[in-house]
Motif scaffolding. Structure first.
Motif, short mmCIF file in Angstrom:
data_model
loop_
_atom_site.label_atom_id
_atom_site.label_comp_id
_atom_site.label_asym_id
_atom_site.label_seq_id
_atom_site.Cartn_x
_atom_site.Cartn_y
_atom_site.Cartn_z
N VAL A 1 0.86 -1.18 0.00
CA VAL A 1 0.00 0.00 0.00
C VAL A 1 0.90 1.23 0.00
N ASP B 1 1.03 5.45 0.03
CA ASP B 1 0.32 6.68 0.32
C ASP B 1 1.18 7.86 -0.11
N ALA C 1 -2.88 10.50 -3.03
CA ALA C 1 -3.16 9.23 -3.70
C ALA C 1 -2.88 8.09 -2.75
N ARG C 2 -3.68 7.04 -2.88
CA ARG C 2 -3.47 5.81 -2.12
C ARG C 2 -3.61 4.64 -3.09
N VAL C 3 -2.60 3.79 -3.16
CA VAL C 3 -2.56 2.69 -4.11
C VAL C 3 -2.29 1.40 -3.35
N LEU D 1 -1.70 -2.62 -3.98
CA LEU D 1 -1.35 -3.55 -5.05
C LEU D 1 -1.06 -4.92 -4.47
N ILE E 1 -5.44 -4.12 -8.31
CA ILE E 1 -5.11 -2.77 -7.87
C ILE E 1 -6.37 -2.12 -7.31
N ASP E 2 -6.19 -1.34 -6.26
CA ASP E 2 -7.27 -0.55 -5.68
C ASP E 2 -6.66 0.80 -5.34
N ALA E 3 -6.93 1.79 -6.18
CA ALA E 3 -6.27 3.09 -6.06
C ALA E 3 -7.28 4.22 -6.06
N ARG E 4 -6.91 5.31 -5.40
CA ARG E 4 -7.74 6.51 -5.38
C ARG E 4 -6.85 7.75 -5.45
N THR F 1 -11.01 6.85 -9.00
CA THR F 1 -10.64 5.53 -8.48
C THR F 1 -10.26 4.61 -9.64
N THR G 1 -9.93 0.40 -9.92
CA THR G 1 -10.09 -0.87 -9.19
C THR G 1 -10.20 -2.01 -10.18
#
Length: 598
Positions: free
Chosen positions: A263, A265, A278-280, A282, A287-290, A313, A315
């Motif tokens: 993760v 940040d 941003a927060r990713v 993996l 992938i789950d990113a915003r 986002t 995802t």
């Protein structure tokens, strides 16, 4: 015939060479070869290589390979030059390499000891200008497990250190193998300023810098090891030279679960009050990113400056995530400038006669689904070529990243066009996107000017790729009479030579953004200003040049004759200027001006 149970072979090889392009390998001295008991030995190996030599001995056993070798390369630049014609990339401008290897791959006696030392490595400046590098590396193998360590030093803080260990078993096939289920253990550690290393990254339009701390571990099965540790950055800065994006105060933190997941940040500012975060998250497959932005100026170009807020986002699978969210343009300034002279044609892709047709290429991003909303309630200002206007927009972007489908419109709020001193109001203005496979919006723009009960209109229709400019009026007159009546209140046949030239330049500005004949003459003469003014009492020509930073000198001459005047304008500081005009008949004048653009 009697079968020989212990054949013996012995003899020297006095000459051998291999040439490929400019690279040549040859024996410096005779090579002694002996074969006995199933083992072949090559002693006294001394091979001349481009920029160095390989010396030592080799032994080929029935169940393995052994040897003691030494590689001395005092001139790596010569090796790089010799390999270039072979399309082998070794972009080294200088450096020295020394390596030694003692090894035996036979089961029961397997071992290896390898050392590598490189000094004063200089990468070719066409690739990166980073200064001298040093490399120290070693590998040991005891027949069961291999361990390697490496250290890269240079002008970038602490040395970059890497270590790894994994099981390695000898085989009768000479080449050792990793046993099934074998586990690897490794570590990467570095602290320093990332900008010192960024020159090695092949991304010329991107600049990334900051204090970086890397402490990563690798553990688990060789086929699917897990990453652990941490990556952190403080005091960072990112620049995109193409869009003009500048992020400062860049910080990066990480969380690694030791099972392959990570993760990241990230937070930064646009250099002022705008914020980006941003927060990713993996793992090996998803992938789950915003990404969020709050009134951040993310575009800084000569033609566009934009302040943006966003919440986006991404995802799903790494190969094709779904991207969704909203982008709000809080404020944008668009300057209408030419990317290139209108006389230069874009030929597109060029193919030589006889070449085979290109292979079809699958567009990148085919599996990335889009669901984005781009909106701006106002504050999009488009200025330039006499236009001063404000617009709003509302666009929906669907489809895929390879083939986006855009629907919605960009609409005018207010605006005017200054054409030869006449203000045309922006009556209607709409750029509509219809969601087609090709992004080519339709245009519906009308500008109007009223003079003595006569309304002249400039209309833009068609598409963005093929706009059509026409003229209409109320009361109706022939199209070619609209601009003369609107600008000069007379028919086209009644225009003076000066007015006809001004009309031609006005039409050229509308059609392609050029300045027409006057602009071409100004460029040929090498001056900064060439202007024809019709001031009611006669036309005049003004020419001038910026002779220094903030200093303009020009001359104004009436066309019908009369005394010329000299004009001087000096920028004192900020928005204050001092101008003076000197003439034999008109006398002299001086003034102090203050101007502020809002």
């Amino acid at each position: 015939q009697r079968q020989c149970r212990d054949p013996r072979l012995a003899g020297p090889v006095t000459e051998a060479s291999l040439t490929a392009g400019d690279a040549a390998i040859a024996l410096n001295a005779p090579l002694a070869i002996r074969s006995s008991g199933g083992t072949t030995r090559a002693d006294g190996l001394d091979l001349a290589l481009p920029g160095g030599a390989l010396t030592g001995a080799l032994r080929l056993h029935p169940t393995g390979l052994g040897g003691d070798l030494a590689l001395a390369m005092p001139d790596l630049a010569a090796l790089s030059a010799a390999l270039a014609p072979l399309d082998v990339a070794l972009p080294l401008a200088a450096g020295r390499l020394d390596a030694r290897a003692a090894f035996d791959t036979r089961p029961g006696t397997a071992r290896a000891d390898v050392t590598v030392a490189a000094q004063d490595l200089h990468i070719d400046k066409s690739v990166a200008d980073i200064g001298g590098l040093g490399l120290d590396a070693g590998l040991t193998w005891d027949g069961r497990r291999a361990a390697a360590e490496a250290s890269l030093s240079g002008p970038f803080g602490d040395p970059l250190r890497l270590s790894a260990a994994l099981p390695l078993r000898p085989t009768t096939a000479i080449v050792p193998q990793v046993p099934r289920g074998g586990e690897i253990a490794g570590e990467v550690a570095w602290q320093g300023r990332l900008g010192d290393l960024w020159a090695l990254v092949p991304l010329p339009d991107h600049i990334l810098d900051g204090d970086l701390d890397i402490d990563l571990t690798l553990a688990g099965p060789v086929a699917s090891p897990a990453i652990g540790g941490a990556v952190a950055m403080t005091g960072g800065q990112y620049q995109n030279l193409e869009t003009g994006t500048i992020l400062t105060g860049l910080t990066l933190g990480s969380q690694l679960d030791g099972k392959g997941g990570i993760v990241l940040d990230l937070s930064a500012t646009d250099g002022a009050r705008g914020k980006v975060a941003a927060r990713v998250a993996l793992d090996a497959e998803t992938i789950d990113a915003r990404l969020t932005a709050a009134k951040a100026v993310l575009v800084r170009r000569d033609d566009v400056k934009a302040q943006i807020s966003a919440d986006i986002t991404a995802t799903g699978p790494l190969a094709g995530p779904a991207i969704a969210g909203t982008v709000t343009v809080d404020r944008a300034e668009v300057a209408l400038v030419n990317a290139m002279p209108p006389s230069v044609a874009d030929l597109g892709e060029v193919r030589f006669k006889g070449d085979p047709p290109p292979e079809p290429v699958t567009p990148a991003g085919q599996g990335i689904d889009l669901a984005l909303r781009v909106a701006a309630p106002g504050n999009i200002f488009v200025r330039g070529r006499g236009l001063d206007s404000e617009w709003r927009l509302g666009l929906d972007i669907a489809g895929t990243a390879a083939q986006p489908r855009i629907t919605g419109a960009i609409e005018r709020i207010r605006g005017r066009l200054d054409l030869l001193g006449r203000d045309f109001d922006l009556e209607t203005g709409a750029v509509r996107f219809t969601g087609g496979t090709e992004i080519d919006p339709t245009l519906d723009i009308s500008l109007a000017h009223e003079r003595d009960g006569f309304i002249g209109r400039i209309q833009v229709r068609g598409t963005a790729s093929a706009p059509q400019i026409g003229f209409a009026s109320d009361p109706q007159v022939p199209e070619e009479e609209v601009l003369p009546r609107t600008l000069f209140n007379r028919s086209r046949q009644s225009l003076s030579p000066t007015e006809a030239l001004q009309l031609a330049n006005a039409v050229a500005t509308l059609m392609n953004g050029s300045g027409g004949a006057i602009d071409r003459l100004r460029g040929a003469a090498g001056i900064d200003v060439l202007r024809i003014d019709d001031e009611g009492d006669g036309a005049s020509v003004t020419v001038g040049k910026n002779v220094a930073d903030g200093v303009f000198v020009g001359a104004k001459q009436p066309v019908a004759g009369g005394s010329a005047t000299v004009q001087v304008e000096v920028e004192v500081f900020g928005d204050f200027t001092v101008d003076a005009e000197i003439g034999q008949e008109a006398g002299s004048s001086i003034g102090l001006n203050w101007r502020k653009d809002f």
